[in-house]
Design an enzyme around this catalytic site. Structure first.
Site, PDB file in Angstrom:
ATOM      1  N   ARG A  98      11.781  -6.593   5.081  1.00  0.00           N
ATOM      2  CA  ARG A  98      11.680  -5.157   5.372  1.00  0.00           C
ATOM      3  C   ARG A  98      12.201  -4.866   6.771  1.00  0.00           C
ATOM      4  O   ARG A  98      12.856  -3.852   6.999  1.00  0.00           O
ATOM      5  CB  ARG A  98      10.214  -4.721   5.238  1.00  0.00           C
ATOM      6  CG  ARG A  98       9.981  -3.245   5.480  1.00  0.00           C
ATOM      7  CD  ARG A  98       8.575  -2.835   5.075  1.00  0.00           C
ATOM      8  NE  ARG A  98       7.607  -3.026   6.156  1.00  0.00           N
ATOM      9  CZ  ARG A  98       6.304  -2.797   6.034  1.00  0.00           C
ATOM     10  NH1 ARG A  98       5.807  -2.389   4.882  1.00  0.00           N
ATOM     11  NH2 ARG A  98       5.494  -2.987   7.053  1.00  0.00           N
TER      12      ARG A  98
ATOM     13  N   ARG B  45      -9.607   0.295   9.079  1.00  0.00           N
ATOM     14  CA  ARG B  45      -9.174  -1.080   9.348  1.00  0.00           C
ATOM     15  C   ARG B  45     -10.186  -1.843  10.172  1.00  0.00           C
ATOM     16  O   ARG B  45      -9.943  -3.012  10.508  1.00  0.00           O
ATOM     17  CB  ARG B  45      -7.871  -1.035  10.120  1.00  0.00           C
ATOM     18  CG  ARG B  45      -6.667  -1.238   9.251  1.00  0.00           C
ATOM     19  CD  ARG B  45      -5.443  -1.093  10.117  1.00  0.00           C
ATOM     20  NE  ARG B  45      -4.375  -1.883   9.621  1.00  0.00           N
ATOM     21  CZ  ARG B  45      -3.206  -1.359   9.210  1.00  0.00           C
ATOM     22  NH1 ARG B  45      -3.002  -0.058   9.213  1.00  0.00           N
ATOM     23  NH2 ARG B  45      -2.263  -2.143   8.798  1.00  0.00           N
TER      24      ARG B  45
ATOM     25  N   ARG C 126      11.505  -1.171  12.036  1.00  0.00           N
ATOM     26  CA  ARG C 126      10.181  -1.323  12.657  1.00  0.00           C
ATOM     27  C   ARG C 126      10.143  -2.569  13.533  1.00  0.00           C
ATOM     28  O   ARG C 126      10.318  -3.678  13.043  1.00  0.00           O
ATOM     29  CB  ARG C 126       9.096  -1.405  11.574  1.00  0.00           C
ATOM     30  CG  ARG C 126       8.745  -0.066  11.002  1.00  0.00           C
ATOM     31  CD  ARG C 126       7.695  -0.187   9.930  1.00  0.00           C
ATOM     32  NE  ARG C 126       6.475  -0.852  10.379  1.00  0.00           N
ATOM     33  CZ  ARG C 126       5.357  -0.879   9.659  1.00  0.00           C
ATOM     34  NH1 ARG C 126       5.323  -0.288   8.478  1.00  0.00           N
ATOM     35  NH2 ARG C 126       4.295  -1.486  10.119  1.00  0.00           N
TER      36      ARG C 126
ATOM     37  N   LYS D  53       0.832  -1.210   0.000  1.00  0.00           N
ATOM     38  CA  LYS D  53       0.000   0.000   0.000  1.00  0.00           C
ATOM     39  C   LYS D  53       0.866   1.259   0.000  1.00  0.00           C
ATOM     40  O   LYS D  53       0.646   2.173  -0.785  1.00  0.00           O
ATOM     41  CB  LYS D  53      -0.929   0.021   1.236  1.00  0.00           C
ATOM     42  CG  LYS D  53      -1.868  -1.172   1.320  1.00  0.00           C
ATOM     43  CD  LYS D  53      -2.818  -1.078   2.517  1.00  0.00           C
ATOM     44  CE  LYS D  53      -2.173  -1.221   3.877  1.00  0.00           C
ATOM     45  NZ  LYS D  53      -1.674  -2.570   4.206  1.00  0.00           N
TER      46      LYS D  53
ATOM     47  N   ARG E 189      -0.430  -9.554  13.480  1.00  0.00           N
ATOM     48  CA  ARG E 189      -1.021  -8.536  12.590  1.00  0.00           C
ATOM     49  C   ARG E 189      -1.958  -9.185  11.572  1.00  0.00           C
ATOM     50  O   ARG E 189      -2.997  -8.623  11.232  1.00  0.00           O
ATOM     51  CB  ARG E 189       0.073  -7.739  11.885  1.00  0.00           C
ATOM     52  CG  ARG E 189       0.661  -6.685  12.824  1.00  0.00           C
ATOM     53  CD  ARG E 189       2.078  -6.337  12.496  1.00  0.00           C
ATOM     54  NE  ARG E 189       2.223  -5.648  11.243  1.00  0.00           N
ATOM     55  CZ  ARG E 189       3.408  -5.520  10.611  1.00  0.00           C
ATOM     56  NH1 ARG E 189       4.489  -6.037  11.148  1.00  0.00           N
ATOM     57  NH2 ARG E 189       3.475  -4.867   9.484  1.00  0.00           N
TER      58      ARG E 189
HETATM   59  P1  ADP Z   1       1.043  -2.630   8.153  1.00  0.00           P
HETATM   60  O1  ADP Z   1      -0.098  -2.486   7.193  1.00  0.00           O
HETATM   61  O2  ADP Z   1       2.281  -3.093   7.470  1.00  0.00           O
HETATM   62  O3  ADP Z   1       0.701  -3.434   9.383  1.00  0.00           O
HETATM   63  P2  ADP Z   1       0.985   0.178   8.939  1.00  0.00           P
HETATM   64  O4  ADP Z   1       2.213   0.946   8.741  1.00  0.00           O
HETATM   65  O5  ADP Z   1      -0.182   0.530   8.100  1.00  0.00           O
HETATM   66  O6  ADP Z   1       1.493  -1.281   8.722  1.00  0.00           O
HETATM   67  O7  ADP Z   1       0.512   0.223  10.463  1.00  0.00           O
HETATM   68  C1  ADP Z   1       1.371  -0.127  11.500  1.00  0.00           C
HETATM   69  C2  ADP Z   1       0.611  -0.250  12.833  1.00  0.00           C
HETATM   70  O8  ADP Z   1      -0.046   1.004  13.131  1.00  0.00           O
HETATM   71  C3  ADP Z   1      -0.517  -1.271  12.857  1.00  0.00           C
HETATM   72  O9  ADP Z   1      -0.075  -2.586  13.123  1.00  0.00           O
HETATM   73  C4  ADP Z   1      -1.400  -0.695  13.975  1.00  0.00           C
HETATM   74  O10 ADP Z   1      -0.893  -0.961  15.257  1.00  0.00           O
HETATM   75  C5  ADP Z   1      -1.311   0.796  13.748  1.00  0.00           C
HETATM   76  N1  ADP Z   1      -2.393   1.270  12.860  1.00  0.00           N
HETATM   77  C6  ADP Z   1      -2.236   1.814  11.622  1.00  0.00           C
HETATM   78  N2  ADP Z   1      -3.414   2.122  11.076  1.00  0.00           N
HETATM   79  C7  ADP Z   1      -4.362   1.769  11.986  1.00  0.00           C
HETATM   80  C8  ADP Z   1      -5.788   1.816  12.024  1.00  0.00           C
HETATM   81  N3  ADP Z   1      -6.506   2.300  11.008  1.00  0.00           N
HETATM   82  N4  ADP Z   1      -6.422   1.360  13.135  1.00  0.00           N
HETATM   83  C9  ADP Z   1      -5.739   0.886  14.173  1.00  0.00           C
HETATM   84  N5  ADP Z   1      -4.400   0.798  14.203  1.00  0.00           N
HETATM   85  C10 ADP Z   1      -3.701   1.223  13.128  1.00  0.00           C
END
Ligand code: ADP
Length: 190
Positions: free
Chosen positions: A128, A89, A134, A14, A146
């Protein structure tokens, strides 16, 4: 105004694709993951609240996430459209987004999903993690958590958007350029 939700599992690409699409279509990119990480790095109040969830690979509670997203949208009121990456999400977040956009006479135009197999994505995230720094990318258990969060809380959004005829799946396996082209084909039909 066109508002696109970029949808997909962790590691689906994404963020990578958003970097190309925002320039190509002049959209404001909002990545909730990036905003949270920025707050973590700067040790803000929001960062302190989000840290334990993020580090464990859990979703941050809806109330906090929705508020943060609304603040980001308000900062870019004069945009031609948004590219939402990592939001919504949960069903609650999707409902809040619809309600919030409708107060401005805006709506989600389309949700475009990058599709790929779990095992391929888990390997991508572990790769990554070697360079991204991270915490949530460096441990297979956290990555699997996740995916569990995704399957339980995020996957139901596919049906939510399908019912509204706004869901567009795209094959997320291929070169970055090929995938940008697949996404562009969808965007140009909107
Ligand atoms: P990925 O899709 O690779 O898990 P992101 O960078 O989008 O990574 O998000 C990293 C973390 O940030 C998630 O695992 C979560 O803890 C938090 N996060 C991001 N977006 C949301 C969301 N919309 N609702 C709740 N937590 C979120």
């Amino acid at each position: 105004m066109i508002n696109i939700v970029l949808f997909g599992k962790p590691g689906a690409g994404k963020g990578t694709q958003a970097e190309f699409l925002k320039g190509k279509y002049n959209l404001t990119h909002i990545s909730t993951g990036d905003v949270f990480r920025y707050n973590l790095k700067n040790d803000t109040e929001l960062g302190k609240l989000a840290r334990t969830y993020m580090d464990a690979g859990d979703l941050v509670p809806d109330e906090l996430t929705i508020k943060m997203l609304q603040d980001e949208v308000e900062k870019h009121h004069d945009t031609k459209g948004f590219l939402f990456d990592g939001f919504p999400r949960t069903i609650a977040q999707a409902g809040a987004l619809d309600a919030f956009l409708s107060t401005k006479n805006w709506e989600v135009t389309a949700t475009i999903a990058l599709e790929a197999d779990d095992e391929i994505l888990i390997q991508r995230l572990l790769e990554r993690g070697k360079t991204s720094g991270r915490v949530d990318d460096q441990d297979e258990d956290k990555i699997r958590n996740r995916y569990q969060e995704y399957n339980e809380k995020t996957a139901p959004l596919m049906e939510y958007y399908q019912k509204q005829n706004k869901f567009y799946p795209v094959n997320g396996i291929g070169s970055i350029v090929e995938i940008t082209e697949r996404l562009s084909k969808v965007i140009e039909t909107l």
